[in-house]
Design a protein around this motif. Structure first.
Motif, mmCIF file in Angstrom:
data_model
loop_
_atom_site.group_PDB
_atom_site.id
_atom_site.type_symbol
_atom_site.label_atom_id
_atom_site.label_comp_id
_atom_site.label_asym_id
_atom_site.label_seq_id
_atom_site.Cartn_x
_atom_site.Cartn_y
_atom_site.Cartn_z
ATOM 1 N N ALA A 122 70.303 -4.423 37.515
ATOM 2 C CA ALA A 122 70.236 -4.549 38.428
ATOM 3 C C ALA A 122 68.574 -4.541 38.819
ATOM 4 O O ALA A 122 68.597 -4.963 39.139
ATOM 5 N N ALA A 123 67.890 -4.568 37.911
ATOM 6 C CA ALA A 123 66.481 -5.107 37.852
ATOM 7 C C ALA A 123 66.522 -6.658 37.711
ATOM 8 O O ALA A 123 65.609 -7.185 38.073
ATOM 9 N N ARG A 124 67.145 -7.388 36.804
ATOM 10 C CA ARG A 124 67.232 -8.455 36.678
ATOM 11 C C ARG A 124 67.970 -9.211 37.903
ATOM 12 O O ARG A 124 67.237 -10.295 38.544
ATOM 13 N N ALA A 125 68.854 -8.690 38.424
ATOM 14 C CA ALA A 125 69.421 -9.389 39.899
ATOM 15 C C ALA A 125 69.157 -9.189 41.408
ATOM 16 O O ALA A 125 68.761 -9.529 42.045
ATOM 17 N N GLN A 126 67.478 -8.359 41.465
ATOM 18 C CA GLN A 126 66.466 -7.962 41.960
ATOM 19 C C GLN A 126 67.511 -7.267 43.495
ATOM 20 O O GLN A 126 67.142 -7.180 44.117
ATOM 21 N N VAL A 127 68.142 -6.405 42.974
ATOM 22 C CA VAL A 127 68.692 -5.432 43.561
ATOM 23 C C VAL A 127 67.505 -4.038 43.220
ATOM 24 O O VAL A 127 67.487 -3.493 43.373
ATOM 25 N N VAL B 4 76.104 4.067 40.167
ATOM 26 C CA VAL B 4 76.127 3.235 41.154
ATOM 27 C C VAL B 4 74.592 2.757 41.942
ATOM 28 O O VAL B 4 73.315 3.939 41.501
ATOM 29 N N ALA B 5 74.370 1.999 41.765
ATOM 30 C CA ALA B 5 72.435 1.835 42.354
ATOM 31 C C ALA B 5 72.472 1.916 43.641
ATOM 32 O O ALA B 5 73.277 1.133 44.616
ATOM 33 N N GLU B 6 71.585 2.972 44.176
ATOM 34 C CA GLU B 6 71.552 3.410 45.308
ATOM 35 C C GLU B 6 69.842 2.536 46.119
ATOM 36 O O GLU B 6 69.017 2.858 45.836
ATOM 37 N N CYS B 7 70.556 1.675 46.907
ATOM 38 C CA CYS B 7 69.189 0.716 47.875
ATOM 39 C C CYS B 7 69.600 1.312 49.251
ATOM 40 O O CYS B 7 70.363 1.057 49.835
ATOM 41 N N PHE B 8 67.942 1.632 49.365
ATOM 42 C CA PHE B 8 67.594 1.322 51.223
ATOM 43 C C PHE B 8 67.493 0.612 51.992
ATOM 44 O O PHE B 8 66.228 0.203 50.896
ATOM 45 N N TRP B 9 67.484 -0.302 52.743
ATOM 46 C CA TRP B 9 67.637 -1.612 53.287
ATOM 47 C C TRP B 9 68.248 -1.245 54.039
ATOM 48 O O TRP B 9 69.070 -2.131 55.181
ATOM 49 N N PRO B 10 67.212 -1.653 54.911
ATOM 50 C CA PRO B 10 67.247 -1.346 56.364
ATOM 51 C C PRO B 10 67.313 -2.670 57.223
ATOM 52 O O PRO B 10 67.122 -4.047 56.386
ATOM 53 N N ARG C 144 76.079 -12.464 44.791
ATOM 54 C CA ARG C 144 75.784 -13.487 43.492
ATOM 55 C C ARG C 144 75.402 -13.368 42.971
ATOM 56 O O ARG C 144 75.424 -13.622 41.266
ATOM 57 N N ARG C 145 73.777 -13.207 42.794
ATOM 58 C CA ARG C 145 73.123 -12.050 42.317
ATOM 59 C C ARG C 145 73.374 -11.564 40.521
ATOM 60 O O ARG C 145 73.040 -11.620 39.676
ATOM 61 N N VAL C 146 73.930 -10.715 41.856
ATOM 62 C CA VAL C 146 74.755 -9.388 40.023
ATOM 63 C C VAL C 146 76.007 -10.458 39.313
ATOM 64 O O VAL C 146 75.347 -10.303 38.248
ATOM 65 N N GLU C 147 76.460 -11.277 40.158
ATOM 66 C CA GLU C 147 77.442 -12.048 39.113
ATOM 67 C C GLU C 147 76.526 -12.512 38.505
ATOM 68 O O GLU C 147 77.685 -13.162 37.264
ATOM 69 N N SER C 148 76.214 -13.407 38.830
ATOM 70 C CA SER C 148 75.175 -14.420 37.479
ATOM 71 C C SER C 148 74.424 -13.928 37.083
ATOM 72 O O SER C 148 74.600 -14.700 35.239
ATOM 73 N N VAL C 149 73.786 -13.025 36.991
ATOM 74 C CA VAL C 149 73.185 -12.403 36.400
ATOM 75 C C VAL C 149 74.245 -11.623 34.794
ATOM 76 O O VAL C 149 74.325 -11.593 33.138
ATOM 77 N N ILE C 150 75.046 -10.911 35.243
ATOM 78 C CA ILE C 150 75.918 -10.789 33.962
ATOM 79 C C ILE C 150 76.820 -11.674 33.652
ATOM 80 O O ILE C 150 77.082 -11.662 32.602
ATOM 81 N N ALA C 151 76.965 -12.935 34.113
ATOM 82 C CA ALA C 151 77.712 -14.023 33.400
ATOM 83 C C ALA C 151 76.711 -14.521 32.580
ATOM 84 O O ALA C 151 77.385 -14.817 31.007
ATOM 85 N N GLU C 152 75.626 -14.325 32.430
ATOM 86 C CA GLU C 152 74.126 -14.236 31.352
ATOM 87 C C GLU C 152 74.590 -13.706 30.324
ATOM 88 O O GLU C 152 73.584 -14.289 29.273
ATOM 89 N N ILE C 153 74.775 -11.954 30.080
ATOM 90 C CA ILE C 153 75.830 -11.185 29.122
ATOM 91 C C ILE C 153 75.363 -11.600 28.277
ATOM 92 O O ILE C 153 76.707 -11.640 28.172
ATOM 93 N N PRO C 154 75.708 -11.124 27.091
ATOM 94 C CA PRO C 154 76.341 -11.337 25.834
ATOM 95 C C PRO C 154 77.666 -10.189 25.953
ATOM 96 O O PRO C 154 77.389 -9.401 27.002
ATOM 97 N N PRO C 155 79.030 -11.125 25.871
ATOM 98 C CA PRO C 155 80.260 -9.491 26.237
ATOM 99 C C PRO C 155 80.324 -8.738 25.958
ATOM 100 O O PRO C 155 80.182 -7.593 26.404
#
Length: 108
Positions: free
Chosen positions: A71-76, A9-15, A27-38
């Motif tokens: 997670a970093a590329r998706a700006q989590v 898990v990526a733990e995010c403190f997000w007020p 959506r951002r995470v799914e988009s980044v994953i779609a761009e990576i090699p299988p």
């Protein structure tokens, strides 16, 4: 991915996080994953919002470094990446045991 693949898990403190923020994050995470090699073998399992604590947990399956990179590329907005372990519910374990016993009995 194979059974027993590592999970994190990526733990995010997000007020003040809102539902729309979570949808955009997913959506951002799914988009980044779609761009990576299988062969990168990372799967996004979704996010959980702990409203009272203002914490979001983004769940991943795959290697630690690949999860961190995605997670970093998706700006989590994560504070840390933590290894996790999932325990299936008793009913799932019981159903698997019954199926296993039935299969064994059929072969006897």
């Amino acid at each position: 991915m194979a059974d027993g693949a590592p999970t994190f898990v990526a733990e995010c403190f997000w007020p003040d996080v809102e539902d729309a923020d979570l949808k955009a994050l997913d959506r951002r995470v799914e988009s980044v994953i779609a761009e990576i090699p299988p062969d990168a073998s990372v799967r996004y399992l979704g996010s959980i919002l702990l409203r009272e604590d203002e914490v979001v947990l983004c769940q991943f399956e795959g290697g630690a470094e690949a999860v961190r990179t995605i997670a970093a590329r998706a700006q989590v907005p994560f504070e840390r990446i933590l290894a996790t372990r999932h325990s299936p519910s008793t009913s799932v374990r019981d159903a698997a045991a019954v199926a296993h016993d039935e299969k064994r009995e059929a072969h006897e």
